[in-house]
Scaffold this motif. Structure first.
Motif, PDB file in Angstrom:
ATOM      1  N   ASP A  54       0.834  -1.209   0.000  1.00 44.87           N
ATOM      2  CA  ASP A  54       0.000   0.000   0.000  1.00 44.87           C
ATOM      3  C   ASP A  54       0.869   1.259   0.000  1.00 44.87           C
ATOM      4  OD1 ASP A  54      -2.412   1.300  -0.101  1.00 44.87           O
ATOM      5  OD2 ASP A  54      -2.641   1.429   2.073  1.00 44.87           O
ATOM      6  N   GLY A  55       1.959   1.210  -0.804  1.00 46.39           N
ATOM      7  CA  GLY A  55       2.891   2.338  -0.837  1.00 46.39           C
ATOM      8  C   GLY A  55       2.817   3.165  -2.098  1.00 46.39           C
ATOM      9  N   VAL A  56       1.847   2.857  -2.991  1.00 48.76           N
ATOM     10  CA  VAL A  56       1.705   3.622  -4.231  1.00 48.76           C
ATOM     11  C   VAL A  56       0.806   4.834  -3.979  1.00 48.76           C
ATOM     12  CG1 VAL A  56       0.937   3.564  -6.630  1.00 48.76           C
ATOM     13  CG2 VAL A  56       1.991   1.546  -5.620  1.00 48.76           C
ATOM     14  N   LYS A  57       1.325   6.017  -4.279  1.00 49.64           N
ATOM     15  CA  LYS A  57       0.548   7.240  -4.063  1.00 49.64           C
ATOM     16  C   LYS A  57      -0.477   7.423  -5.183  1.00 49.64           C
ATOM     17  CE  LYS A  57       4.486   9.404  -1.764  1.00 49.64           C
ATOM     18  NZ  LYS A  57       5.493  10.479  -1.802  1.00 49.64           N
ATOM     19  N   LYS A  58      -1.489   8.237  -4.912  1.00 43.08           N
ATOM     20  CA  LYS A  58      -2.589   8.426  -5.864  1.00 43.08           C
ATOM     21  C   LYS A  58      -2.121   9.020  -7.188  1.00 43.08           C
ATOM     22  CE  LYS A  58      -6.313   8.832  -2.475  1.00 43.08           C
ATOM     23  NZ  LYS A  58      -7.396   9.683  -1.941  1.00 43.08           N
ATOM     24  N   ASP A  59      -1.113   9.883  -7.126  1.00 42.82           N
ATOM     25  CA  ASP A  59      -0.650  10.548  -8.345  1.00 42.82           C
ATOM     26  C   ASP A  59       0.428   9.759  -9.090  1.00 42.82           C
ATOM     27  OD1 ASP A  59       1.136  10.888  -6.309  1.00 42.82           O
ATOM     28  OD2 ASP A  59       1.754  12.904  -6.925  1.00 42.82           O
ATOM     29  N   GLU A  60       0.819   8.599  -8.560  1.00 41.01           N
ATOM     30  CA  GLU A  60       1.864   7.781  -9.188  1.00 41.01           C
ATOM     31  C   GLU A  60       1.237   6.800 -10.172  1.00 41.01           C
ATOM     32  OE1 GLU A  60       5.376   7.703  -5.787  1.00 41.01           O
ATOM     33  OE2 GLU A  60       4.040   5.995  -5.989  1.00 41.01           O
ATOM     34  N   LYS A  61       1.640   6.896 -11.424  1.00 44.37           N
ATOM     35  CA  LYS A  61       1.154   5.987 -12.450  1.00 44.37           C
ATOM     36  C   LYS A  61       2.239   4.954 -12.769  1.00 44.37           C
ATOM     37  CE  LYS A  61      -1.864   9.446 -14.523  1.00 44.37           C
ATOM     38  NZ  LYS A  61      -2.226  10.175 -15.762  1.00 44.37           N
ATOM     39  N   PRO A  62       1.872   3.861 -13.459  1.00 44.69           N
ATOM     40  CA  PRO A  62       2.880   2.844 -13.796  1.00 44.69           C
ATOM     41  C   PRO A  62       4.099   3.411 -14.529  1.00 44.69           C
ATOM     42  CG  PRO A  62       0.682   2.015 -14.234  1.00 44.69           C
ATOM     43  CD  PRO A  62       0.517   3.447 -13.835  1.00 44.69           C
ATOM     44  N   GLU A  63       3.861   4.435 -15.359  1.00 42.88           N
ATOM     45  CA  GLU A  63       4.983   5.013 -16.111  1.00 42.88           C
ATOM     46  C   GLU A  63       6.048   5.601 -15.192  1.00 42.88           C
ATOM     47  OE1 GLU A  63       1.846   5.533 -16.655  1.00 42.88           O
ATOM     48  OE2 GLU A  63       1.447   4.815 -18.677  1.00 42.88           O
ATOM     49  N   PHE A  64       5.620   6.034 -14.004  1.00 46.26           N
ATOM     50  CA  PHE A  64       6.567   6.608 -13.044  1.00 46.26           C
ATOM     51  C   PHE A  64       7.621   5.574 -12.659  1.00 46.26           C
ATOM     52  CE2 PHE A  64       7.661   6.888  -8.503  1.00 46.26           C
ATOM     53  CZ  PHE A  64       8.336   8.088  -8.481  1.00 46.26           C
ATOM     54  N   PHE A  65       7.201   4.326 -12.491  1.00 48.92           N
ATOM     55  CA  PHE A  65       8.134   3.259 -12.105  1.00 48.92           C
ATOM     56  C   PHE A  65       8.984   2.822 -13.286  1.00 48.92           C
ATOM     57  CE2 PHE A  65       4.801   3.198  -8.977  1.00 48.92           C
ATOM     58  CZ  PHE A  65       5.450   2.938  -7.785  1.00 48.92           C
ATOM     59  N   LEU A  66       8.396   2.884 -14.495  1.00 45.60           N
ATOM     60  CA  LEU A  66       9.148   2.477 -15.686  1.00 45.60           C
ATOM     61  C   LEU A  66      10.287   3.436 -16.009  1.00 45.60           C
ATOM     62  CD1 LEU A  66       6.247   1.273 -18.009  1.00 45.60           C
ATOM     63  CD2 LEU A  66       8.031  -0.138 -16.993  1.00 45.60           C
ATOM     64  N   ARG A  67      10.162   4.660 -15.539  1.00 43.88           N
ATOM     65  CA  ARG A  67      11.215   5.653 -15.812  1.00 43.88           C
ATOM     66  C   ARG A  67      12.378   5.568 -14.825  1.00 43.88           C
ATOM     67  NH1 ARG A  67       6.701   9.099 -16.923  1.00 43.88           N
ATOM     68  NH2 ARG A  67       6.867  10.012 -14.838  1.00 43.88           N
ATOM     69  N   LYS A  68      12.244   4.772 -13.769  1.00 48.02           N
ATOM     70  CA  LYS A  68      13.306   4.690 -12.761  1.00 48.02           C
ATOM     71  C   LYS A  68      14.541   3.991 -13.329  1.00 48.02           C
ATOM     72  CE  LYS A  68      10.618   4.904  -8.484  1.00 48.02           C
ATOM     73  NZ  LYS A  68      10.412   4.319  -7.151  1.00 48.02           N
ATOM     74  N   SER A  69      15.691   4.411 -12.833  1.00 45.61           N
ATOM     75  CA  SER A  69      16.944   3.807 -13.304  1.00 45.61           C
ATOM     76  C   SER A  69      17.190   2.470 -12.610  1.00 45.61           C
ATOM     77  CB  SER A  69      18.118   4.748 -13.007  1.00 45.61           C
ATOM     78  OG  SER A  69      18.324   4.845 -11.602  1.00 45.61           O
ATOM     79  N   VAL A  70      18.146   1.720 -13.154  1.00 42.10           N
ATOM     80  CA  VAL A  70      18.500   0.424 -12.566  1.00 42.10           C
ATOM     81  C   VAL A  70      18.958   0.586 -11.120  1.00 42.10           C
ATOM     82  CG1 VAL A  70      20.081  -1.535 -12.706  1.00 42.10           C
ATOM     83  CG2 VAL A  70      19.095  -0.582 -14.795  1.00 42.10           C
ATOM     84  N   ASP A  71      19.789   1.609 -10.858  1.00 36.45           N
ATOM     85  CA  ASP A  71      20.295   1.833  -9.504  1.00 36.45           C
ATOM     86  C   ASP A  71      19.165   2.135  -8.523  1.00 36.45           C
ATOM     87  OD1 ASP A  71      22.857   1.413 -10.334  1.00 36.45           O
ATOM     88  OD2 ASP A  71      23.298   3.543 -10.682  1.00 36.45           O
ATOM     89  N   GLU A  72      18.203   2.943  -8.928  1.00 41.09           N
ATOM     90  CA  GLU A  72      17.063   3.265  -8.061  1.00 41.09           C
ATOM     91  C   GLU A  72      16.246   2.010  -7.729  1.00 41.09           C
ATOM     92  OE1 GLU A  72      15.452   7.694  -8.990  1.00 41.09           O
ATOM     93  OE2 GLU A  72      15.462   6.333 -10.718  1.00 41.09           O
ATOM     94  N   LEU A  73      16.016   1.210  -8.759  1.00 40.42           N
ATOM     95  CA  LEU A  73      15.229  -0.015  -8.565  1.00 40.42           C
ATOM     96  C   LEU A  73      15.951  -1.002  -7.660  1.00 40.42           C
ATOM     97  CD1 LEU A  73      14.035  -0.452 -12.258  1.00 40.42           C
ATOM     98  CD2 LEU A  73      12.613   0.232 -10.321  1.00 40.42           C
ATOM     99  N   ASN A  74      17.263  -1.167  -7.910  1.00 37.46           N
ATOM    100  CA  ASN A  74      18.051  -2.091  -7.083  1.00 37.46           C
ATOM    101  C   ASN A  74      18.061  -1.656  -5.625  1.00 37.46           C
ATOM    102  OD1 ASN A  74      18.650  -3.772  -9.193  1.00 37.46           O
ATOM    103  ND2 ASN A  74      20.641  -2.852  -9.633  1.00 37.46           N
ATOM    104  N   THR A  75      18.154  -0.356  -5.390  1.00 39.75           N
ATOM    105  CA  THR A  75      18.152   0.171  -4.013  1.00 39.75           C
ATOM    106  C   THR A  75      16.846  -0.186  -3.306  1.00 39.75           C
ATOM    107  OG1 THR A  75      19.591   2.011  -4.646  1.00 39.75           O
ATOM    108  CG2 THR A  75      18.333   2.255  -2.605  1.00 39.75           C
TER     109      THR A  75
END
Length: 334
Positions: free
Chosen positions: A46-67
């Motif tokens: 339940d950590g996805v904010k109302k204004d966050e769309k799937p595209e927001f996660f797709l734009r994240k870098s590898v380092d951000e995702l790994n962290t």
């Protein structure tokens, strides 16, 4: 999301060198895969904010995702509570579904008010193995596909007595009188659905092998063989195993004979025998002789494999007992 992005990437004509293109595709595919994982974990927590769309996660870098993924590995408590809530919700929904079915059945029961009917409910749980059930059969495992069973045999004094004695038989040996009474109760057509499963049979094999053998004799051959194998490999006393195998001799398979004979050979081969050891081997010889001479006509699986005869003869000779050797010679000729 993952498949859509893969498709979109594979249609790009930006890369000219094939090798570089495949490497870039693999790297981006890995990044997209991780972005979907992070997105799903955030939904679960339940950590996805109302204004966050799937595209927001797709734009994240590898380092951000790994962290983010490493943070979840170090702090799994973040996901444990949501998973527990989901599990609880699933059980609640399952119970509601069962309740709805039961209400329908209750209407049928009500419409037949003159009949005594017992409603046996199976609470939500993992599916159990099924066993064929026939009229009057005492061994019963509730199929996982059926949430309840309607039985026209209501719980009565006989059922309660059988259940109480079954609990007692799992904890300590019953005397001859109680054992005989228990066997008679289990053969009573009115005693069904008393909750016998693999763990109950194992306890009975340890404390009351005669009762265990009687129950096993009501099962299909392959299930009897599997239970006997588990007793042999599970450390049940050898005299108890012999009683059970004698009781179920018509249903045994060759693998049961091979396994048990192999266990005895491994235990006594090249060992300096004590008086107690010789008594055990004498009892084992009598048991094996009874199986081969009396029951092999009814069950062609009961024979001594040639591969073990040499070792068997060796341990029987070490007993220095003429009766044992005579019985072995009779068996060896068959």
């Amino acid at each position: 999301m993952y498949l859509a992005e893969q498709l979109k990437y594979s249609t790009k004509e930006q890369t000219k060198e094939k090798k570089k293109g495949s490497e870039a595709a693999f790297a981006d595919a890995y990044r997209i895969h991780n972005s979907v994982k992070v997105f799903l974990f955030d939904i679960l927590a339940d950590g996805v904010k109302k204004d966050e769309k799937p595209e927001f996660f797709l734009r994240k870098s590898v380092d951000e995702l790994n962290t983010e993924l490493e943070g979840l590995e170090k702090n799994p408590e973040k996901l444990k509570a949501p998973i527990g809530n989901l599990s609880q919700k699933w059980c609640t929904e399952k119970e509601k579904s069962i309740t709805g079915s039961l209400l329908g059945e209750a209407a049928i029961v009500e419409s037949e008010a003159n009949k005594k009917t017992a409603l046996i409910v199976n609470l939500p749980q993992c599916p159990l193995p099924t066993t064929p059930v026939s009229a009057g059969e005492v061994f019963f495992l509730l199929p996982g596909s059926n949430p309840f069973v309607l039985s026209n045999k209501p719980i009565n004094a006989t059922w309660k007595q059988a259940r109480k004695m079954l609990e007692e038989a799992q904890k300590a040996p019953l005397n001859a009188e109680k054992s005989e009474k228990m066997l008679n109760l289990l053969n009573d057509p009115g005693v069904r659905h008393i909750g016998i499963d693999g763990s109950v049979l194992r306890n009975l094999a340890t404390h009351n092998p005669e009762i265990c053998g009687s129950l096993l004799s009501k099962l299909p051959n392959n299930e009897v063989s599997e239970h006997v194998q588990s007793f042999i490999k599970g450390g049940v006393a050898s005299d108890n195993i012999e009683k059970i195998m004698t009781k179920t001799s018509k249903l045994l398979e060759q693998i049961n004979i091979r396994t048990y004979v192999g266990e005895i050979i491994n235990q006594f081969k090249e060992k300096s025998l004590t008086a107690a050891d010789k008594e055990i081997l004498k009892r084992f010889c009598n048991f094996l002789h009874q199986l081969i001479s009396q029951h092999s006509k009814e069950n062609k699986e009961l024979y001594i494999p040639d591969a073990v005869k040499k070792d068997l003869e060796s341990i029987f000779k070490s007993c220095d007992n003429a009766e044992v050797l005579n019985k072995w010679n009779e068996m060896n000729k068959k």
